[in-house]
Design an enzyme around this catalytic site. Structure first.
Site, PDB file in Angstrom:
ATOM      1  N   ARG A  56     -56.531 105.719   5.678  1.00 53.64           N
ATOM      2  CA  ARG A  56     -56.762 104.997   6.665  1.00 53.64           C
ATOM      3  C   ARG A  56     -58.113 105.297   7.441  1.00 53.64           C
ATOM      4  NH1 ARG A  56     -54.535 106.344  11.502  1.00 53.64           N
ATOM      5  NH2 ARG A  56     -52.659 107.154  10.769  1.00 53.64           N
ATOM      6  N   TYR A 109     -66.580  80.190  14.894  1.00 53.64           N
ATOM      7  CA  TYR A 109     -65.565  80.356  13.845  1.00 53.64           C
ATOM      8  C   TYR A 109     -64.299  79.984  14.693  1.00 53.64           C
ATOM      9  CZ  TYR A 109     -62.214  81.482  10.301  1.00 53.64           C
ATOM     10  OH  TYR A 109     -60.924  81.412   9.464  1.00 53.64           O
ATOM     11  N   ASP A 181     -72.585  86.851  13.483  1.00 57.20           N
ATOM     12  CA  ASP A 181     -71.749  86.753  12.327  1.00 57.20           C
ATOM     13  C   ASP A 181     -72.497  86.149  11.475  1.00 57.20           C
ATOM     14  OD1 ASP A 181     -69.988  85.373  10.522  1.00 57.20           O
ATOM     15  OD2 ASP A 181     -68.485  85.327  12.128  1.00 57.20           O
ATOM     16  N   LYS A 206     -65.562  85.644   2.005  1.00 54.82           N
ATOM     17  CA  LYS A 206     -66.450  84.349   1.610  1.00 54.82           C
ATOM     18  C   LYS A 206     -67.712  84.630   0.840  1.00 54.82           C
ATOM     19  CE  LYS A 206     -63.994  82.731   4.935  1.00 54.82           C
ATOM     20  NZ  LYS A 206     -64.259  82.624   6.075  1.00 54.82           N
TER      21      LYS A 206
HETATM   22  C1  LIG Z   1     -63.759  82.836   7.528  1.00 54.00           C
HETATM   23  C2  LIG Z   1     -64.582  83.500   8.691  1.00 54.00           C
HETATM   24  C3  LIG Z   1     -64.336  84.426   9.460  1.00 54.00           C
HETATM   25  C4  LIG Z   1     -62.841  85.075   9.286  1.00 54.00           C
HETATM   26  O1  LIG Z   1     -62.866  85.970   8.136  1.00 54.00           O
HETATM   27  P1  LIG Z   1     -61.356  86.114   7.333  1.00 54.00           P
HETATM   28  O2  LIG Z   1     -61.919  87.019   6.580  1.00 54.00           O
HETATM   29  O3  LIG Z   1     -60.877  84.973   7.020  1.00 54.00           O
HETATM   30  O4  LIG Z   1     -60.621  86.918   8.313  1.00 54.00           O
HETATM   31  C5  LIG Z   1     -65.070  84.686  10.559  1.00 54.00           C
HETATM   32  N1  LIG Z   1     -66.445  84.007  10.597  1.00 54.00           N
HETATM   33  C6  LIG Z   1     -66.776  83.123   9.948  1.00 54.00           C
HETATM   34  C7  LIG Z   1     -68.132  82.362  10.025  1.00 54.00           C
HETATM   35  C8  LIG Z   1     -65.742  82.795   8.797  1.00 54.00           C
HETATM   36  O5  LIG Z   1     -66.267  81.785   7.936  1.00 54.00           O
END
Ligand SMILES: *Cc1c(COP(=O)(O)O)cnc(C)c1O
Length: 397
Positions: A56, A109, A181, A206
């Site tokens: 952890r 998002y 982000d 992604k």
């Molecule tokens: C998918 C996404 C998230 C969240 O990510 P997860 O791995 O699905 O929790 C956050 N910000 C953006 C821009 C995303 O496309």
């Protein structure tokens, strides 16, 4: 050594072998790490010595992934999480307290938007969400005082751009931290820390992983802040799984060449879509007549692999059109090697109501198209045959 991004994608976190000269980072699945004596164990616990204690807290496979992202973003430190949302959530909860104020934009998002609208306010954290396009409004909200400015650029799915260096200056003037982000842009196309941000978050699920086979999230930036979030994660428990870390590391080795191809494919598809009579509007900052083009050009080195477009006839056309595509998964993902497509109400903004989406400027007939690394001509041919199929069935034209 001043390495370029393609070299960093390969060698970041992998400069020394972990076990017996293995050239690939092994999956260390052990949840505990043993010691020959208590002195050394104590030194590691107290931070006097580096080492591993419990899964952890940290893990060698997971650290190799964090190091790769750290090197690519040009950050002081990085920490990873089970998912992108865990990275965003833990960053907020580790850094904010009741009475604090966040400034962000309406177009983040869907999950982040829910965190801002439903969860953080319950803990006494005020969230001011501005019109994404309106830099004056964002600056005015920042000037009222805030602890944190949170940006996501380009936004998902309408591909709006916020000026990171301009807004970071405004935030730093009031002593606020800037979080960006960078999921949609990736460090290949955009380096927020160089533009003035303090922290970068990613959904590694992604583009970083790129193969839609592992969930993950990561935060990187200033060391003292990243350490604080790491300590929070260590206690509350959302560490990245070592097997997922392995998949993400493997995916990231091709990050630079994938993004280069996806940038090209997205531009080719966007150019084609503009000539298609059933398409109402194409959202892609790489198009020279796009409202976001100038700003994107200023702060990005590539325009990204994602675009969106609205179809005439709204949802009815969307339902007809999408299943006709042969080379696009109808799926709620983006950034993979395969092209994926989906209406916005089932993908990025599934968490929002129709009214909320319309308020964000997201038309009902909007679809998100995330280009893979297929051949651009094949993708365009596929779109063409799908449009041809529906020309006669939908009553618009
Ligand atoms: C998918 C996404 C998230 C969240 O990510 P997860 O791995 O699905 O929790 C956050 N910000 C953006 C821009 C995303 O496309």
């Amino acid at each position: 050594m001043n390495m370029k991004d393609s070299t960093k994608s390969i060698w970041g976190g992998e400069e020394k072998s972990l076990i017996g000269g293995a050239t690939q980072v092994p999956i260390v699945s052990s949840v505990v790490f043993g010691y020959d004596n208590v002195e050394e164990w104590s030194d590691v616990i107290e931070g006097k010595k580096s080492g591993y204690v419990y899964g952890r807290y940290n893990n060698p496979t997971v650290e190799a992934f964090e190091e790769k992202v750290r090197v690519l973003e040009g950050a002081e430190a990085a920490v990873s999480f089970t998912t992108g949302m865990a990275a965003i959530n833990d960053t907020m909860f580790a850094l904010l307290s009741p009475g604090d104020r966040i400034v962000s934009v309406k177009d983040t998002y869907g999950g982040t938007n829910r965190l801002f609208l439903d969860i953080l306010p319950r803990f006494g954290i005020e969230v001011a969400l501005c019109e994404t396009h309106d830099h004056e409004e964002i600056e005015a909200e920042i000037n009222k005082g805030c602890k944190l400015l949170y940006l996501e650029t380009p936004t998902n799915p309408t591909m709006k751009i916020n000026d990171i260096s301009r807004l970071s200056k405004a935030a730093h003037n009031v002593g606020a931290l800037v979080v960006v982000d960078n999921t949609v842009a990736t460090p290949i196309n955009q380096k927020p820390l160089k533009l003035g941000a303090d922290l970068v978050v990613h959904s590694a699920t992604k583009y970083l992983g790129g193969h839609a086979d592992a969930l993950g999230g990561v935060l990187c930036g200033l060391k003292d802040i990243v350490d604080k979030v790491y300590e929070y994660r260590m206690i509350t428990g959302a560490p990245l799984d070592p097997t997922a870390a392995y998949s993400l590391i493997r995916g990231m080795k091709t990050l630079q060449i994938r993004i280069e191809k996806q940038n090209k494919n997205a531009l080719a598809v966007a150019n084609y879509l503009q000539t298609e009579p059933l398409v109402e509007k194409v959202f892609y900052p790489g198009l020279e007549d796009d409202s976001e083009h100038a700003l994107a050009k200023k702060q990005m080195s590539g325009f990204g692999g994602m675009l969106s477009f609205s179809l005439k006839g709204g949802l009815e056309t969307v339902y007809e059109f999408l299943p006709k595509l042969k080379h696009a998964h109808l799926a709620a993902n983006l950034g993979a090697v395969e092209t994926t497509i989906g209406p916005v109400h089932t993908t990025s903004h599934a968490e929002c109501t129709l009214e909320e989406r319309l308020a964000m400027g997201i038309p009902e007939g909007l679809v998100r198209y995330s280009t893979g690394i297929e051949d651009a001509e094949d993708l365009i041919d596929d779109l063409k045959q799908a449009f041809k199929h529906i020309e006669n069935t939908v009553g618009v034209k």
